[in-house]
Every structure is written in structure tokens, then in C-alpha cells.
Design a protein around this motif. Sequence first.
Motif, PDB file in Angstrom:
ATOM      1  N   LEU A 151       0.821  -1.210   0.000  1.00  0.00           N
ATOM      2  CA  LEU A 151       0.000   0.000   0.000  1.00  0.00           C
ATOM      3  C   LEU A 151       0.857   1.263   0.000  1.00  0.00           C
ATOM      4  N   LEU A 152       1.912   1.267   0.816  1.00  0.00           N
ATOM      5  CA  LEU A 152       2.699   2.488   1.001  1.00  0.00           C
ATOM      6  C   LEU A 152       3.573   2.832  -0.199  1.00  0.00           C
ATOM      7  N   THR A 153       3.645   1.935  -1.181  1.00  0.00           N
ATOM      8  CA  THR A 153       4.322   2.313  -2.434  1.00  0.00           C
ATOM      9  C   THR A 153       3.505   3.362  -3.194  1.00  0.00           C
ATOM     10  N   ASN A 154       2.251   3.596  -2.745  1.00  0.00           N
ATOM     11  CA  ASN A 154       1.378   4.569  -3.411  1.00  0.00           C
ATOM     12  C   ASN A 154       1.393   5.952  -2.755  1.00  0.00           C
ATOM     13  N   VAL A 155       2.221   6.132  -1.712  1.00  0.00           N
ATOM     14  CA  VAL A 155       2.317   7.451  -1.078  1.00  0.00           C
ATOM     15  C   VAL A 155       2.822   8.464  -2.106  1.00  0.00           C
ATOM     16  N   THR A 156       2.188   9.647  -2.111  1.00  0.00           N
ATOM     17  CA  THR A 156       2.588  10.687  -3.067  1.00  0.00           C
ATOM     18  C   THR A 156       3.374  11.789  -2.354  1.00  0.00           C
ATOM     19  N   PRO A 157       4.182  12.546  -3.073  1.00  0.00           N
ATOM     20  CA  PRO A 157       4.972  13.613  -2.440  1.00  0.00           C
ATOM     21  C   PRO A 157       4.102  14.663  -1.737  1.00  0.00           C
ATOM     22  N   SER A 158       2.888  14.869  -2.244  1.00  0.00           N
ATOM     23  CA  SER A 158       2.016  15.885  -1.635  1.00  0.00           C
ATOM     24  C   SER A 158       1.492  15.458  -0.267  1.00  0.00           C
ATOM     25  N   LYS A 159       1.547  14.140   0.012  1.00  0.00           N
ATOM     26  CA  LYS A 159       1.080  13.584   1.280  1.00  0.00           C
ATOM     27  C   LYS A 159      -0.397  13.918   1.523  1.00  0.00           C
ATOM     28  N   TRP A 160      -0.836  13.795   2.775  1.00  0.00           N
ATOM     29  CA  TRP A 160      -2.253  13.970   3.108  1.00  0.00           C
ATOM     30  C   TRP A 160      -2.598  15.446   3.214  1.00  0.00           C
ATOM     31  N   ARG A 161      -3.572  15.866   2.435  1.00  0.00           N
ATOM     32  CA  ARG A 161      -3.990  17.269   2.460  1.00  0.00           C
ATOM     33  C   ARG A 161      -5.473  17.388   2.781  1.00  0.00           C
ATOM     34  N   GLY A 162      -5.974  16.482   3.571  1.00  0.00           N
ATOM     35  CA  GLY A 162      -7.393  16.500   3.923  1.00  0.00           C
ATOM     36  C   GLY A 162      -8.198  15.583   3.024  1.00  0.00           C
ATOM     37  N   MET A 163      -9.467  15.395   3.398  1.00  0.00           N
ATOM     38  CA  MET A 163     -10.345  14.519   2.626  1.00  0.00           C
ATOM     39  C   MET A 163     -10.490  15.034   1.194  1.00  0.00           C
ATOM     40  N   PRO A 164     -10.223  14.182   0.203  1.00  0.00           N
ATOM     41  CA  PRO A 164     -10.403  14.608  -1.187  1.00  0.00           C
ATOM     42  C   PRO A 164     -11.858  15.009  -1.464  1.00  0.00           C
ATOM     43  N   GLU A 165     -12.038  15.894  -2.438  1.00  0.00           N
ATOM     44  CA  GLU A 165     -13.366  16.434  -2.748  1.00  0.00           C
ATOM     45  C   GLU A 165     -14.399  15.357  -3.028  1.00  0.00           C
ATOM     46  N   ASN A 166     -14.017  14.319  -3.768  1.00  0.00           N
ATOM     47  CA  ASN A 166     -14.996  13.319  -4.182  1.00  0.00           C
ATOM     48  C   ASN A 166     -15.022  12.097  -3.264  1.00  0.00           C
ATOM     49  N   THR A 167     -14.654  12.301  -2.002  1.00  0.00           N
ATOM     50  CA  THR A 167     -14.867  11.283  -0.964  1.00  0.00           C
ATOM     51  C   THR A 167     -16.372  11.153  -0.718  1.00  0.00           C
ATOM     52  N   VAL A 168     -16.838   9.937  -0.405  1.00  0.00           N
ATOM     53  CA  VAL A 168     -18.266   9.721  -0.131  1.00  0.00           C
ATOM     54  C   VAL A 168     -18.435   8.845   1.110  1.00  0.00           C
ATOM     55  N   MET A 169     -19.672   8.776   1.607  1.00  0.00           N
ATOM     56  CA  MET A 169     -19.996   7.815   2.652  1.00  0.00           C
ATOM     57  C   MET A 169     -20.216   6.468   1.963  1.00  0.00           C
ATOM     58  N   GLY A 170     -19.291   5.576   2.154  1.00  0.00           N
ATOM     59  CA  GLY A 170     -19.310   4.317   1.407  1.00  0.00           C
ATOM     60  C   GLY A 170     -20.352   3.332   1.898  1.00  0.00           C
ATOM     61  N   HIS A 171     -20.416   3.154   3.225  1.00  0.00           N
ATOM     62  CA  HIS A 171     -21.417   2.244   3.795  1.00  0.00           C
ATOM     63  C   HIS A 171     -21.561   2.501   5.283  1.00  0.00           C
ATOM     64  N   ILE A 172     -22.514   1.816   5.884  1.00  0.00           N
ATOM     65  CA  ILE A 172     -22.694   1.869   7.330  1.00  0.00           C
ATOM     66  C   ILE A 172     -22.852   0.448   7.838  1.00  0.00           C
ATOM     67  N   HIS A 173     -22.361   0.194   9.044  1.00  0.00           N
ATOM     68  CA  HIS A 173     -22.442  -1.146   9.643  1.00  0.00           C
ATOM     69  C   HIS A 173     -23.044  -0.982  11.037  1.00  0.00           C
ATOM     70  N   LEU A 174     -24.065  -1.784  11.331  1.00  0.00           N
ATOM     71  CA  LEU A 174     -24.880  -1.598  12.525  1.00  0.00           C
ATOM     72  C   LEU A 174     -24.923  -2.848  13.389  1.00  0.00           C
ATOM     73  N   HIS A 175     -24.982  -2.641  14.695  1.00  0.00           N
ATOM     74  CA  HIS A 175     -25.327  -3.721  15.621  1.00  0.00           C
ATOM     75  C   HIS A 175     -26.841  -3.850  15.657  1.00  0.00           C
ATOM     76  N   VAL A 176     -27.334  -5.079  15.554  1.00  0.00           N
ATOM     77  CA  VAL A 176     -28.772  -5.333  15.639  1.00  0.00           C
ATOM     78  C   VAL A 176     -29.032  -6.442  16.654  1.00  0.00           C
ATOM     79  N   ALA A 177     -30.308  -6.600  17.015  1.00  0.00           N
ATOM     80  CA  ALA A 177     -30.664  -7.568  18.065  1.00  0.00           C
ATOM     81  C   ALA A 177     -30.876  -8.981  17.518  1.00  0.00           C
ATOM     82  N   GLU A 178     -31.233  -9.090  16.239  1.00  0.00           N
ATOM     83  CA  GLU A 178     -31.407 -10.399  15.601  1.00  0.00           C
ATOM     84  C   GLU A 178     -31.365 -10.203  14.091  1.00  0.00           C
ATOM     85  N   LEU A 179     -31.299 -11.312  13.332  1.00  0.00           N
ATOM     86  CA  LEU A 179     -31.089 -11.178  11.895  1.00  0.00           C
ATOM     87  C   LEU A 179     -32.330 -11.461  11.040  1.00  0.00           C
ATOM     88  N   GLU A 180     -33.250 -12.287  11.514  1.00  0.00           N
ATOM     89  CA  GLU A 180     -34.360 -12.705  10.649  1.00  0.00           C
ATOM     90  C   GLU A 180     -35.300 -11.539  10.310  1.00  0.00           C
TER      91      GLU A 180
END
Length: 282
Positions: A151-180
Amino acid sequence: MGFHTKPTTFIGHVKVKVTDLQRAIKFYRDILGFKILEQTATTVELTTDGKTSFLSLEQPDNVITKQGRTTGLYHFAILLPEKSDLANIVVHLVENGIRFGSSDHLVSEALYLHDPDGNEIEIYIDRDPSEWTWEGEEVEMTIDPLNFERLLTNVTPSKWRGMPENTVMGHIHLHVAELEKTEEFYVKGLGFDVVNRFRGQALFLSSNKYHHHIGVNVWNGVGAPRPPKNSVGLVYYTLVYADEEARQQVIENLEKLGFQVTEDNYQLTTEDPSGNVIVLTV
């Protein structure tokens, strides 16, 4: 990112509770790199593009700390656009002394960390869908170690400059009481497909053959109670439907199954069988 645009049904927004809004803002802004879109004394809307918000924070009156062994938020997941973004934030988190876990899920590569109140956050990138393995209606996912050296072979010289503009909420994962009953709600009610049944303890659900927009699990115990309304955790998440007709069909489906849909301040809201609140939007 066709899995997070119409006509796919996707997560539009997640709102979570915190105990100290200013402390939380510092974390989400200074560490994760969100920008502030709007702010009041008790809430803040966070943005990556300066125009829209997919994540907001609220400090309720009489807020109490996160309660264990309940239903509610397991994690929300922020999807970055490029592998270099994930590599750069790894370096950024290490440099800032932020502890995190990691995993390779075959369909994606992910980091896991907590905000100052214990709300869990996943930050991930997807592998190309051509690399996902489907067996019938189920997509193969696993929990393998993340290969940081690669993964770290993909580090760029600019490094982390905050969340990119086209970042999205990909998914959500929830605790539930049962599955059926939960499966009935999300499939027959909300219109999602089950795309992975994980060891009889979790379901992964999606629209348009994504690996998952929603995960649900019973890892806090079958019959887990709902958390107090004023405790740290999920306020609600929104689902974005293709159009008004699609949303109306979902409302009819839910009501046929005996689930309530309520309207408040022009918001249409329902709850899954474990009390997780969902706002239905178009």
C-alpha cells in the motif's frame, strides 16, 4: 463511483452524537481533514467539497458516553477515491500518533479507528469491481491482514492534504438484536439485496451489486438492548432513492410489513427492528 449515485440506493448522510463538540471538531477537521460547512452551538455539518455534507455531529443535552453491548452504530465507512489517498492517510495518522487497525476484505482495503467519543470509523478504498469474486448472489469477503508494504508504495509527495473532494460515505455497519426480522426489513422493506451471509452472525446488503451499502451483525449479542437516546452513537443515517416513485414504493412495502414511517419537518423517517433510525430521501 456509480455505486454511490442514482439510480443505485446509497447512504447519503450519517449523523452521530458526541459528548464534546469542540473536541470532536478538532479531530474531524485537524486529523481527518474535513471542512466545516455549517456550525451551531450543538451541531456541525462536515464537508469535503465545500458544498454538500455526508457527515454531521451533534452534542445533545444531557449526553452520556457510549454504552456497550447495545444495538446501534458499529461503524460508518468513508470511501476515498484513490489508493494513494489511503496510503497518504496511513502516513498522516502515524505521524499524528493516532492508533488504528486495518484489514484487507478482498473487495476493499480498510483502516479502522475511533473518534474521541468511541464512534468507530472505517476509511477505505475499493478494489476494482472486476476483481471481486461472486458465487451466485454472494460476493466473497474476508478479514485478511492489510499489506502495508504494498500500500505504502502509493504514497505521493504531496502527502495527506485532507479529505479529497470526491470522498463519499461508502457504507454503514450496525449492531442489531437479531437477523431474521432485520433481513425482512432491509430486503422486503427497503429493497436491498443480501450479498453476503457471514458465519450466521452478520448480513451484508447492497443495491446494484455493490459489496455492501449496509452491514448488520449480532456481535453485541442476540437480544441486545437499544442504547439510551442521549448516548454517544448514531442519530440517523439517510438512504437516497432514485426518485419519489421508488421512495413511495419503499414506504408502502414497510407499512405492509408493519413498520412505521413518520413525517417530521418534511423528513420521512423509519426505524429498523433494533431501533436504528433511517431517513428516506430522494
